[in-house]
Each structure stands twice: as C-alpha cells, then as structure tokens.
Design an enzyme around this catalytic site. Structure first.
Site, PDB file in Angstrom:
ATOM      1  N   GLY A 178      19.920  27.220  72.801  1.00 12.21           N
ATOM      2  CA  GLY A 178      20.810  26.947  73.923  1.00 12.21           C
ATOM      3  C   GLY A 178      20.125  27.158  75.269  1.00 12.21           C
ATOM      4  N   SER A 179      19.342  28.218  75.390  1.00 12.86           N
ATOM      5  CA  SER A 179      18.699  28.513  76.680  1.00 12.86           C
ATOM      6  C   SER A 179      17.728  27.408  77.064  1.00 12.86           C
ATOM      7  CB  SER A 179      17.957  29.856  76.614  1.00 12.86           C
ATOM      8  OG  SER A 179      18.859  30.893  76.326  1.00 12.86           O
ATOM      9  N   SER A 191      23.471  25.217  70.297  1.00 11.61           N
ATOM     10  CA  SER A 191      22.540  26.175  69.700  1.00 11.61           C
ATOM     11  C   SER A 191      22.900  26.413  68.239  1.00 11.61           C
ATOM     12  CB  SER A 191      22.619  27.490  70.475  1.00 11.61           C
ATOM     13  OG  SER A 191      21.831  28.468  69.839  1.00 11.61           O
ATOM     14  N   HIS A 208      22.318  29.050  66.166  1.00  9.62           N
ATOM     15  CA  HIS A 208      22.756  30.353  65.635  1.00  9.62           C
ATOM     16  C   HIS A 208      24.167  30.750  66.041  1.00  9.62           C
ATOM     17  CE1 HIS A 208      22.127  33.261  69.109  1.00  9.62           C
ATOM     18  NE2 HIS A 208      21.548  32.173  69.590  1.00  9.62           N
ATOM     19  N   CYS A 232      25.794  49.610  80.140  1.00  8.11           N
ATOM     20  CA  CYS A 232      24.597  49.901  79.339  1.00  8.11           C
ATOM     21  C   CYS A 232      24.228  48.802  78.350  1.00  8.11           C
ATOM     22  CB  CYS A 232      24.791  51.183  78.551  1.00  8.11           C
ATOM     23  SG  CYS A 232      25.430  52.515  79.544  1.00  8.11           S
TER      24      CYS A 232
HETATM   25  C1  PLP Z   1      24.298  32.075  73.298  1.00 10.38           C
HETATM   26  C2  PLP Z   1      24.522  31.184  74.461  1.00 10.38           C
HETATM   27  C3  PLP Z   1      23.453  30.526  75.099  1.00 10.38           C
HETATM   28  C4  PLP Z   1      22.020  30.763  74.701  1.00 10.38           C
HETATM   29  O1  PLP Z   1      21.731  30.215  73.444  1.00 10.38           O
HETATM   30  P1  PLP Z   1      20.381  30.662  72.692  1.00 10.38           P
HETATM   31  O2  PLP Z   1      20.279  29.728  71.538  1.00 10.38           O
HETATM   32  O3  PLP Z   1      20.581  32.083  72.281  1.00 10.38           O
HETATM   33  O4  PLP Z   1      19.276  30.501  73.671  1.00 10.38           O
HETATM   34  C5  PLP Z   1      23.742  29.687  76.149  1.00 10.38           C
HETATM   35  N1  PLP Z   1      25.011  29.480  76.555  1.00 10.38           N
HETATM   36  C6  PLP Z   1      26.060  30.074  75.966  1.00 10.38           C
HETATM   37  C7  PLP Z   1      27.442  29.780  76.448  1.00 10.38           C
HETATM   38  C8  PLP Z   1      25.862  30.947  74.901  1.00 10.38           C
HETATM   39  O5  PLP Z   1      26.903  31.550  74.335  1.00 10.38           O
END
Ligand code: PLP
Length: 394
Positions: free
Chosen positions: A72-73, A200, A202, A326
């Site tokens: 996702g990132s 994404s 996962h 934290c």
């Molecule tokens: C988890 C998440 C991401 C990042 O996805 P990754 O695969 O962990 O890089 C981006 N946007 C949202 C809304 C998410 O929940």
C-alpha cells in the site's frame, strides 16, 4: 502457546489457507524468473498474468490497468509522486484530507518541500469530508485529488462516487487509497470514476510485501522504481511471484464471499459496540455508525489511556490497537482523532478493535466480558476519574 484473540485486522491479517495452498509451489518447484525464456519460466509468467486478471475483474478494471507493487505504501507513493511529476506543467496543487494514512500524508508533505501546494480538507465529527469544501478547494492548477476510500483508524467510508464525479467534471485526476476497503466492500473503479487506486495484500489475507496500483488507461504517470522492463516498463524489479499469485487468490476469494462475510462481520461489530457502550459509562464510538467498514470498532474511554487498556487486554491474550502515544512511537495522539474534533486528553483513551474473517462469536463474547473490568480497574487508578467522582458528589 496460550490462546490468542486477534482483533487487529486493520494492522494486518493472517494469510488464508487457500492463499497458502495456491502460492506454496511458487517458492519451490515454480521458482523461475517470469522474464526468462524457457518453458517453466513461461508458466510462472502465466501465473502472474492470471493474478492480474483476477485483480482487474474484482474491481471492474482492465487487465492492463493493474500494476503490482510492494504494498500500500509504495502504491500511494507512486500514485502521488508519479502524477505530481507527470502533470507538473499543468499545475502544482493537490487536494487531500487531514485523515489520510501516513503513506499519503507524508508523501504530500514531501511534495511541499518540492514546491507543490497541498490542501488538507477537514472532516466532520464522523470523519467525513464535505463535498462543498472539496469543490471550493479546486483551483485551475489543481492536478490531483487523493482521498482515502475508508479510514484505517475509525473505519469511516468516504462518498467516493461523488468525489470521483466532481474530479471527473473538473478534469482532475482522482486517486484513492483503498487499502482498508479493497476486498471488504464492493468497488467498481469505472462506476466510481476512480483514476488510480492503491491496495495491499496483507490487509486482505494475502502476504505482506505485495500490493497493486490501478492506473486508468490514458493517465500519464512517472515511474517510481527504475530498472528493468517488468510491469510493462512501468515498475522495475523481478516480480514477487508468490505474493502476486497470493494477492490474486485473496482478492478472488474476498469477492466470492463478500456479501455473506460483510453481513457476518457487521453483526459481530454491532454486537460488540452495543455490548461495550451498554456495559461501560463515559465512552463513545468514534467514526460514523452507518458509513463504516464492517469490521471496524473505535471507542474512546474517558479517564484512561489507550496503551494501558492494550497492556491489560494483552494479559488476556487479546490483541487490539490504540491511536495514541507510546504504541505509535510518538507523544501526539492520533491525527485522525484530533481531526474529528476530540481534544488531546480525550484522544488518548481510544481502543481500536478490527474484525476479520477468522474472528468468531465466541471471541466476541470473550472481549465483551473482559473489557469492562479492565476499564473499571484503570479508572480506579486514575487521578482524573477520582477528581471527576469527587466533583460529582459535590
Ligand atoms: C496499511 C495501510 C497502508 C500501508 O500499506 P502497506 O502494505 O503496509 O504498505 C496504506 N494505507 C492504509 C489506509 C492502510 O491501512
């Protein structure tokens, strides 16, 4: 091992058995590089293309509009930086929201250092943007609107179809971070006028380290990862074949069972929300009750700290999350809870419970039973609560 009650499916999900089944051979007998010429490698290439078809079909996209990424990132970074650069001659203004995931927010902040101007739309107390605000923010030099499909903390689902319509009418490109929504709610990129969409693996029962970006035909975009000719020359690096095959399988199976699973989670979600709100005083639900992801629960408890709740829940094997201090590595409360109008002290006491397809009603019962005495115990130790009780007695 002691039993685990996993309620943090917005952070990551377990890889489903059918995905593991489908991908394991791509680590062992079918390990070939899809770019190689020999017959066994052509089979791995076919597997990648089959996965692309599955992802495309799930969102009513064309196969050629799906690009695999590392998650996702990366998809968010690619979409935003790639459009910003490709359309810089048209303008340097981007519209987003105050409650985006950091993958979007920090990318926009980076672009600010490169001379782009960003408008961060506010949200109301449910976490929804106003379409009027959006229209007013549009300028002649606006090149991109990026608004998340559903929020990862409070589960609020934005009016994506309306946003897409406004963007299309103004000839502005529309990207949505659909990481929390893909595979969880129905998405049709054509009907919703989406130009780019991040997802994404996962977060929907595929492995970590794989994702996809939908890029509508005709949209110009600069590459983020330069190198070989993979992904039709738009994203280099040897394909993550097991990850890609897993993403295809996960998306396919999410769509096949979506209606039933959504209903099941929604019922469980509402039972947990009602259970907690009726058993515990001085607490409230964050986010919209109706326009909400089927598996998201986010509740604030007055007089206590979110991390303390998590630590005590952990002693019972319950895994949850909190938008504060934290746990997130900073002293600031969640930018999302602040954006919906919670004052600092109230934004610290929140608990996020996110359901997934492996959660059972029995687990929900366990949570509803264990939480009230935990909150009670923490309040007994809280000076704020003591003061409140004293004042109430007068
Ligand atoms: C988890 C998440 C991401 C990042 O996805 P990754 O695969 O962990 O890089 C981006 N946007 C949202 C809304 C998410 O929940």
């Amino acid at each position: 091992m002691d039993r685990i009650y996993y309620f943090d499916n917005a952070a990551t999900t377990r890889v489903s058995p059918e995905v593991i089944d489908e991908i394991s051979k791509y680590f062992s007998e079918s390990y070939f590089n899809p770019s190689s010429i020999y017959t066994p490698a052509q089979k791995t290439k076919e597997a990648v293309e089959k996965a692309r078809e599955k992802v495309a079909r799930a969102f009513n996209a064309d196969t050629k509009e799906i690009y695999f990424t590392s998650g996702g990132s990366e998809s968010d970074n690619w979409a935003i930086k790639g459009i910003a650069e490709a359309y810089a001659d048209k303008g340097r203004h981007i519209i987003t929201t105050a409650i985006e995931h950091h993958a979007v927010l920090h990318t926009c902040e980076y672009l600010e250092t490169k001379g782009y101007e960003i408008t961060y739309l506010p949200v109301d107390q449910d976490g929804l943007i106003s379409l009027d605000d959006l229209k007013k923010a549009i300028r002649p030099d606006t090149i991109l609107i990026t608004v998340m499909f559903a929020n990862n903390e409070i589960g609020t689902i934005q009016p994506i179809g309306e946003i897409g319509k406004i963007a299309r009418e103004h000839g502005i490109i529309f990207h949505t971070d659909a990481v929390q929504a893909a595979g969880h709610v129905p998405i049709d990129v054509k009907e919703l006028n989406i130009d780019l969409m991040s997802m994404s693996g996962h977060k929907l029962y595929a492995p970590k380290g794989v994702g996809a970006l939908y890029i509508r035909k005709g949209i110009k975009i600069k590459n983020l990862i330069h190198g070989g000719q993979q992904e039709r020359g738009r994203r280099a690096t040897t394909e993550n074949v097991p990850g890609i095959v897993g993403l295809g399988k996960a998306v396919e199976s999410a769509c096949a069972n979506m209606q039933e699973e959504t209903e099941r989670q929604r019922r469980m979600r509402d039972r947990i929300i009602d259970g907690i709100l009726s058993k515990i005083d001085h607490c409230w639900l964050n986010g919209s009750r109706e326009k909400r992801l089927p598996g998201n629960i986010n509740i604030s408890f007055e007089f206590v700290e979110g991390e303390s709740i998590l630590l005590l829940l952990d002693m019972y094997g319950i895994c949850g999350s909190s938008g504060s201090a934290c746990t997130s590595g900073s002293l600031d409360p969640s930018h999302v809870l602040l954006a919906i109008g919670l004052p600092h002290e109230k934004a610290h006491g929140s608990l996020r419970i996110t359901l997934g397809r492996f959660n059972t009603e029995e687990e929900a019962d366990y949570l509803i039973e264990k939480l009230p005495p935990i909150i009670e115990r923490l309040r007994q130790m809280s000076p704020l609560y003591e003061e409140y009780i004293k004042n109430k007695r007068g």
